[in-house]
Write a protein that holds these residues in place. Structure first.
Motif, PDB file in Angstrom:
ATOM      1  N   GLY A 260       7.175   1.505  -3.682  1.00 48.28           N
ATOM      2  CA  GLY A 260       7.478   0.352  -4.515  1.00 48.28           C
ATOM      3  C   GLY A 260       7.665  -1.095  -3.828  1.00 48.28           C
ATOM      4  N   ALA A 261       7.109  -2.013  -4.606  1.00 48.15           N
ATOM      5  CA  ALA A 261       6.916  -3.321  -4.126  1.00 48.15           C
ATOM      6  C   ALA A 261       8.520  -4.230  -3.982  1.00 48.15           C
ATOM      7  CB  ALA A 261       6.138  -4.155  -5.167  1.00 48.15           C
ATOM      8  N   ALA A 262       9.374  -3.618  -4.691  1.00 49.64           N
ATOM      9  CA  ALA A 262      10.814  -4.464  -4.564  1.00 49.64           C
ATOM     10  C   ALA A 262      11.498  -3.815  -3.433  1.00 49.64           C
ATOM     11  CB  ALA A 262      11.278  -4.234  -5.996  1.00 49.64           C
ATOM     12  N   ALA A 263      11.335  -2.478  -3.085  1.00 47.29           N
ATOM     13  CA  ALA A 263      12.159  -1.792  -2.112  1.00 47.29           C
ATOM     14  C   ALA A 263      11.419  -2.545  -0.737  1.00 47.29           C
ATOM     15  CB  ALA A 263      11.804  -0.448  -2.191  1.00 47.29           C
ATOM     16  N   THR A 264      10.218  -2.656  -0.800  1.00 46.23           N
ATOM     17  CA  THR A 264       9.554  -2.904   0.373  1.00 46.23           C
ATOM     18  C   THR A 264       9.844  -4.625   0.774  1.00 46.23           C
ATOM     19  OG1 THR A 264       7.810  -1.471  -0.109  1.00 46.23           O
ATOM     20  CG2 THR A 264       7.295  -3.351   1.694  1.00 46.23           C
ATOM     21  N   TYR A 265       9.901  -5.388  -0.344  1.00 42.85           N
ATOM     22  CA  TYR A 265      10.555  -6.760  -0.291  1.00 42.85           C
ATOM     23  C   TYR A 265      11.531  -6.886   0.496  1.00 42.85           C
ATOM     24  CZ  TYR A 265      12.028 -11.142  -2.384  1.00 42.85           C
ATOM     25  OH  TYR A 265      12.313 -12.462  -2.635  1.00 42.85           O
TER      26      TYR A 265
ATOM     27  N   ARG B 285       5.437  -7.633 -15.436  1.00 49.60           N
ATOM     28  CA  ARG B 285       6.298  -7.891 -16.566  1.00 49.60           C
ATOM     29  C   ARG B 285       6.329  -9.097 -17.196  1.00 49.60           C
ATOM     30  NH1 ARG B 285       9.433  -4.826 -12.262  1.00 49.60           N
ATOM     31  NH2 ARG B 285      10.040  -2.940 -13.254  1.00 49.60           N
ATOM     32  N   PHE B 286       5.117  -9.822 -16.647  1.00 47.34           N
ATOM     33  CA  PHE B 286       5.126 -11.208 -17.187  1.00 47.34           C
ATOM     34  C   PHE B 286       3.509 -11.428 -17.514  1.00 47.34           C
ATOM     35  CE2 PHE B 286       9.123 -11.708 -15.523  1.00 47.34           C
ATOM     36  CZ  PHE B 286      10.001 -12.341 -16.276  1.00 47.34           C
ATOM     37  N   ARG B 287       2.908 -10.590 -17.996  1.00 42.74           N
ATOM     38  CA  ARG B 287       1.258 -10.516 -18.087  1.00 42.74           C
ATOM     39  C   ARG B 287       0.913 -11.694 -18.970  1.00 42.74           C
ATOM     40  NH1 ARG B 287      -0.575  -5.731 -16.157  1.00 42.74           N
ATOM     41  NH2 ARG B 287       0.906  -3.870 -16.328  1.00 42.74           N
TER      42      ARG B 287
ATOM     43  N   ALA C 261      14.767  -1.905 -10.068  1.00 41.12           N
ATOM     44  CA  ALA C 261      14.892  -0.310 -10.272  1.00 41.12           C
ATOM     45  C   ALA C 261      15.568  -0.119 -11.812  1.00 41.12           C
ATOM     46  CB  ALA C 261      16.070  -0.032  -9.051  1.00 41.12           C
ATOM     47  N   SER C 262      16.458  -1.096 -12.304  1.00 42.61           N
ATOM     48  CA  SER C 262      16.784  -0.826 -13.714  1.00 42.61           C
ATOM     49  C   SER C 262      15.758  -1.229 -14.666  1.00 42.61           C
ATOM     50  CB  SER C 262      18.212  -1.729 -13.843  1.00 42.61           C
ATOM     51  OG  SER C 262      17.707  -3.135 -13.850  1.00 42.61           O
ATOM     52  N   LEU C 263      15.055  -2.013 -14.124  1.00 42.01           N
ATOM     53  CA  LEU C 263      13.758  -2.202 -15.125  1.00 42.01           C
ATOM     54  C   LEU C 263      12.721  -1.169 -15.076  1.00 42.01           C
ATOM     55  CD1 LEU C 263      13.290  -6.131 -14.757  1.00 42.01           C
ATOM     56  CD2 LEU C 263      14.171  -5.108 -16.765  1.00 42.01           C
ATOM     57  N   SER C 264      12.476  -0.527 -13.998  1.00 47.15           N
ATOM     58  CA  SER C 264      11.774   0.561 -14.114  1.00 47.15           C
ATOM     59  C   SER C 264      12.070   1.832 -14.931  1.00 47.15           C
ATOM     60  CB  SER C 264      11.379   0.844 -12.534  1.00 47.15           C
ATOM     61  OG  SER C 264      10.985  -0.173 -11.833  1.00 47.15           O
ATOM     62  N   ARG C 265      13.182   2.036 -14.896  1.00 51.05           N
ATOM     63  CA  ARG C 265      13.647   3.170 -15.564  1.00 51.05           C
ATOM     64  C   ARG C 265      13.525   2.978 -17.240  1.00 51.05           C
ATOM     65  NH1 ARG C 265      17.941   2.996 -11.852  1.00 51.05           N
ATOM     66  NH2 ARG C 265      19.416   1.493 -12.894  1.00 51.05           N
ATOM     67  N   ALA C 266      13.436   1.475 -17.711  1.00 50.01           N
ATOM     68  CA  ALA C 266      13.355   1.293 -19.096  1.00 50.01           C
ATOM     69  C   ALA C 266      11.745   1.028 -19.426  1.00 50.01           C
ATOM     70  CB  ALA C 266      13.971  -0.006 -19.198  1.00 50.01           C
TER      71      ALA C 266
ATOM     72  N   GLU D  40       7.360   1.053 -17.876  1.00 49.88           N
ATOM     73  CA  GLU D  40       6.175   2.039 -17.376  1.00 49.88           C
ATOM     74  C   GLU D  40       5.908   1.985 -15.891  1.00 49.88           C
ATOM     75  OE1 GLU D  40       3.755   2.414 -21.579  1.00 49.88           O
ATOM     76  OE2 GLU D  40       2.774   1.428 -19.670  1.00 49.88           O
ATOM     77  N   ALA D  41       6.811   1.154 -15.184  1.00 49.43           N
ATOM     78  CA  ALA D  41       6.388   0.818 -13.816  1.00 49.43           C
ATOM     79  C   ALA D  41       6.590   2.153 -13.052  1.00 49.43           C
ATOM     80  CB  ALA D  41       7.610  -0.336 -13.226  1.00 49.43           C
ATOM     81  N   ALA D  42       7.514   2.756 -13.199  1.00 52.18           N
ATOM     82  CA  ALA D  42       7.606   4.133 -12.199  1.00 52.18           C
ATOM     83  C   ALA D  42       6.390   4.912 -12.356  1.00 52.18           C
ATOM     84  CB  ALA D  42       8.999   4.682 -12.487  1.00 52.18           C
ATOM     85  N   ALA D  43       5.929   4.984 -13.813  1.00 55.25           N
ATOM     86  CA  ALA D  43       4.920   5.987 -14.082  1.00 55.25           C
ATOM     87  C   ALA D  43       3.592   5.375 -13.348  1.00 55.25           C
ATOM     88  CB  ALA D  43       4.647   5.868 -15.711  1.00 55.25           C
ATOM     89  N   GLN D  44       3.479   4.051 -13.490  1.00 55.82           N
ATOM     90  CA  GLN D  44       2.433   3.547 -12.808  1.00 55.82           C
ATOM     91  C   GLN D  44       2.201   3.876 -11.496  1.00 55.82           C
ATOM     92  OE1 GLN D  44       2.300  -0.685 -14.208  1.00 55.82           O
ATOM     93  NE2 GLN D  44       1.742  -0.325 -16.208  1.00 55.82           N
ATOM     94  N   ARG D  45       3.217   3.652 -10.831  1.00 48.49           N
ATOM     95  CA  ARG D  45       3.358   3.811  -9.397  1.00 48.49           C
ATOM     96  C   ARG D  45       3.001   5.376  -8.877  1.00 48.49           C
ATOM     97  NH1 ARG D  45       7.864   0.283  -9.064  1.00 48.49           N
ATOM     98  NH2 ARG D  45       9.278   1.745  -9.150  1.00 48.49           N
TER      99      ARG D  45
END
Length: 478
Positions: free
Chosen positions: A75-80, A134-136, A196-201, A203-208
């Motif tokens: 995940g990009a945020a954790a690595t960041y 999240r800002f396409r 992490a909170s947004l990923s639960r709401a 599709e980011a987790a599914a995409q990863r």
């Protein structure tokens, strides 16, 4: 708990502050080259100063690629957040170096800058992976806003560092940016939690989870992507080293005091802060294609080699200070009248350099999401970050000498190569973006939109072709 919209805004605010802090800390040595070479406890030679610059950028030839791979996996945020922890440790060592004496000061400075350099580009590129999805619809405008904010960090550095040095010497001038840089870790950790909170709401987790073999996917990258990398590398290679040698060059060749030279170096970064937000909004509103952005990249980079050559060779022959006192006047025992350096020529050249860089640099990040496949965005961001730091790392170490005019000429040659690379990429993109024949509309309609060579106008072109095919069939139906 804030709404999803509020959490997205908080995410952008956290990233914006992190970028601001990262860039102020990065550029702090560029405003203090002369004091670092003359004041204790450092008293650096020109070679040691150039080594600091190279050591800062050298890890970023490969580290952003590693960061992209880690982001693809964890995940990009954790690595960041992890890389910002490395940056915070480096900032702490730089701040501690001012209290050390003798060789210990330089050793702490060296290790601290190395750690900051390891994290620098990763911190800059990793937010693309968790903010852009999240800002396409407004990503290009947001790139302009974030670019403006992070360049304010550089502007703040060149504006305040001379004042801090005058007030408290090197201890204060190095401690303040180190504290600001380390504070970015707090916002990075918050960004991780918000993501992490947004990923639960969403599709980011599914995409990863839908990971593809990287080796297979990399083979599919088009040639235009690698030409894009070369062009971006030359943009940074032509301008970034100027931040670290420009102040001393302006002082020695044009006779400027330190504060004046640092003020002129505000222009390249200050122009980004001014240009990036409205320019990003314009690209979003007009829905610029990748081809158009590449042509603009070449046009934006073209004035930079000219500006560098003017800065290199304008002014007194041989680089003699413009404010050298009149020998006859001194021999007569009279004090020379105060003279002012000729600021017009270097100011105009630096303004041209800064304006071209503002457009070209913004176009790199605004175009990346169009030239990179969506599933490889994290990895392509890492490849881009690595390419941007290749020349800033190598040039000072391998090609720079004592003559700063020759060094600027080298940077001008790098800029010329970048113009050629962007022009070639634009031609390649044009060839890939030729309109489809009406007979091919059915085939195009069956292809996924993500496979388009030029993402921002492909859907509109496809709709037009399908409509044309439908209208052509209507007479037969009646």
């Amino acid at each position: 708990m804030p709404s999803p919209c509020g959490r997205r805004c908080l995410l952008v605010a956290c990233v914006a502050y992190g970028l601001f802090a990262n860039h102020w800390a990065r550029d702090s040595l560029g405003a203090l080259e002369v004091p670092l070479e003359s004041d204790a406890p450092y008293s650096l030679s020109a070679r040691r100063y150039n080594a600091l610059t190279s050591l800062y950028f050298l890890p970023n030839i490969g580290v952003p690629i590693l960061a992209g791979v880690l982001a693809h996996r964890f995940g990009a945020a954790a690595t960041y957040a992890a890389f910002f922890a490395i940056a915070a440790a480096g900032n702490g060592l730089v701040g501690a170096s001012v209290a050390a004496g003798g060789g210990g000061a330089f050793g702490l400075l060296l290790v601290g800058r190395a750690l900051m350099g390891i994290a620098y580009e990763a911190v800059d590129v990793l937010p693309i992976g968790f903010v852009s999805p999240r800002f396409r619809d407004t990503w290009t405008a947001l790139v302009g806003l974030l670019n403006g904010v992070n360049r304010l960090g550089s502007v703040t550095n060149f504006l305040l560092e001379p004042l801090l040095y005058r007030a408290g010497g090197l201890p204060l001038a190095l401690s303040v940016p180190s504290a600001v840089g380390a504070s970015g870790l707090l916002t990075a950790l918050l960004a991780w939690r918000v993501d992490a909170s947004l990923s639960r709401a969403d599709e980011a987790a599914a995409q990863r989870a839908e990971e593809e073999p990287l080796r297979t996917s990399l083979r599919s990258l088009p040639r235009v992507f690698f030409l894009f990398l070369l062009g971006g590398a030359c943009v940074y290679g032509a301008v970034v080293p100027f931040w670290f040698i420009g102040a001393k060059h302006l002082q020695s060749r044009f006779g400027m005091p330190l504060a004046t030279a640092d003020a002129l170096l505000l222009l390249p970064e200050g122009m980004i802060a001014l240009v990036a937000p409205p320019f990003g909004l314009l690209m979003d509103r007009r829905r610029w294609s990748l081809t158009k952005r590449l042509y603009w990249s070449a046009a934006s980079l073209a004035p930079i080699p000219v500006a560098l050559l003017l800065l290199a060779w304008l002014g007194p022959a041989g680089g003699a200070p413009a404010l050298a006192p009149n020998v006859t006047t001194l021999a007569a025992g009279n004090s020379p009248p105060p003279a002012a350096p000729n600021l017009l020529a270097p100011a105009l050249a630096t303004l041209v350099l800064g304006t071209g860089y503002a457009f070209a640099q913004n176009l790199i990040w605004a175009s990346l999401t169009l030239v990179a496949p969506p599933k490889l965005l994290n990895l392509c961001s890492g490849l881009t970050g690595s390419s941007l730091n290749l020349l800033p790392s190598a040039l000072p170490l391998l090609f720079f000498g004592a003559n700063s005019s020759t060094n600027l000429t080298t940077l001008a040659a790098v800029g010329a190569v970048g113009v050629a690379a962007y022009s070639w990429a634009a031609v390649e993109s044009t060839a890939r973006d030729r309109p489809l024949l009406p007979a091919a509309a059915t085939v195009a309609a069956a292809a996924p939109l993500t496979a388009a060579p030029d993402g921002d106008d492909f859907e509109e072109r496809l709709d037009a072709l399908v409509e044309e095919a439908v209208q052509g069939e209507r007479p037969r139906r009646t």
